[in-house]
Design an enzyme around this catalytic site. Sequence first.
Site, PDB file in Angstrom:
ATOM      1  N   LYS A   1       0.844  -1.198   0.000  1.00 38.23           N
ATOM      2  CA  LYS A   1       0.000   0.000   0.000  1.00 38.23           C
ATOM      3  C   LYS A   1       0.881   1.251   0.000  1.00 38.23           C
ATOM      4  CE  LYS A   1      -3.834  -2.498   1.977  1.00 38.23           C
ATOM      5  NZ  LYS A   1      -4.477  -3.095   3.128  1.00 38.23           N
TER       6      LYS A   1
ATOM      7  N   GLN B   1      -5.132  -2.051   9.428  1.00 35.37           N
ATOM      8  CA  GLN B   1      -4.974  -3.321   8.720  1.00 35.37           C
ATOM      9  C   GLN B   1      -5.679  -4.455   9.465  1.00 35.37           C
ATOM     10  OE1 GLN B   1      -3.539  -3.764   5.639  1.00 35.37           O
ATOM     11  NE2 GLN B   1      -4.250  -5.876   5.781  1.00 35.37           N
TER      12      GLN B   1
ATOM     13  N   ASP C   1     -10.974   2.606   4.053  1.00 31.87           N
ATOM     14  CA  ASP C   1     -11.348   1.196   3.868  1.00 31.87           C
ATOM     15  C   ASP C   1     -12.864   1.063   3.706  1.00 31.87           C
ATOM     16  OD1 ASP C   1      -9.835  -1.018   3.502  1.00 31.87           O
ATOM     17  OD2 ASP C   1      -9.560  -1.496   5.626  1.00 31.87           O
TER      18      ASP C   1
END
Length: 288
Positions: free
Chosen positions: A55, A99, A122
């Site tokens: 990322k 994460q 997200d």
Amino acid sequence: MPAAADPVILDGIALRDLMVGQIAQRMAAAGNPSVCLATVLIGDDGPSRTYVRNKHKFAAAAGLQSRNEELPASTSQAQVEDLVGRLAADPGVHGILVQQPLPSHLDNDAVLRLLPAEKDVDGLTTGSLGRLVRGEPGLTPCTPLGVLRLLEHYKIPTAGRHAVIVGRSTLVGTPLALLLSRKGVDATTTIAHSRTSDLTELCRSADIVVGASGQARMIGAAHCKSGATLIDVGISRTESGIVGDIDFDAVKGLVGAITPMPGGTGPMTIACLLENTLTAATLQGITV
Ligand code: NDP
């Protein structure tokens, strides 16, 4: 539609690279404003570390700033919440990604509740998912958005088509069904799960099948209508390596279009994280 023996390969690596280049161009055209993605990595999970590293690599390629905050696996709920709270309040941070998965002693929902909807790159908070349900501008979960971008880029028809999504999680299956049935995309969607009866028959009735169950190669030739589009989201770590939900070799002579695994939805998830970071910046008043 090409001959069934020659399916269109929905190449997520090529489309990711195209999208990263487009974001870099947008950033340059806007005078490279400071747009920063922050990731939070807790513990030592190997795949999570790899995902986070990628990322940051692609964020840099897109001209975005990024920073990674790490906490040990033994970290307390209060320490995680303190960190996420500070990132949420930091005007120099425009997107926050925690994460997944978190170590099992941590309360993921409580952490997500600390994320402001406009920084939730997200797209997993209640606020973001609520906006998706209501069709309001907001941030969409990255993997479902990546599937949509693949279908759009390869001009796979969706309007009036039947899409079966195998998996009903809030990470993938449910938001994807919402996205594909939105006005403008206009697919008719069915969400299947582990209690669905006649899954094979259901999939065979579909124009688009998305495998998001994490069950290795569970979708085979019997699940495919001739010329259908198959999208593989699932990731299973087996003795023979990483495999998807779809038995690629068994179906490739039947389908019209298919994602490779790897190289399909995984790269698209990263591309859409970067797209979301740009969207987040615009929601926070940055012109880009
Ligand atoms: P979850 O485990 O949360 O959800 C799996 C879903 O699949 C559940 O709804 C489950 O049904 C359903 N399911 C399981 N077994 C079957 C079966 N035999 N038949 C039909 N449905 C079944 O997983 P996630 O949604 O988080 O992730 C799904 C997969 O996608 C995983 O392999 C994950 O690693 C991968 N993934 C890939 C990404 C990418 O970028 N390519 C990104 C994110 C995830 P039930 O609800 O009834 O239990």
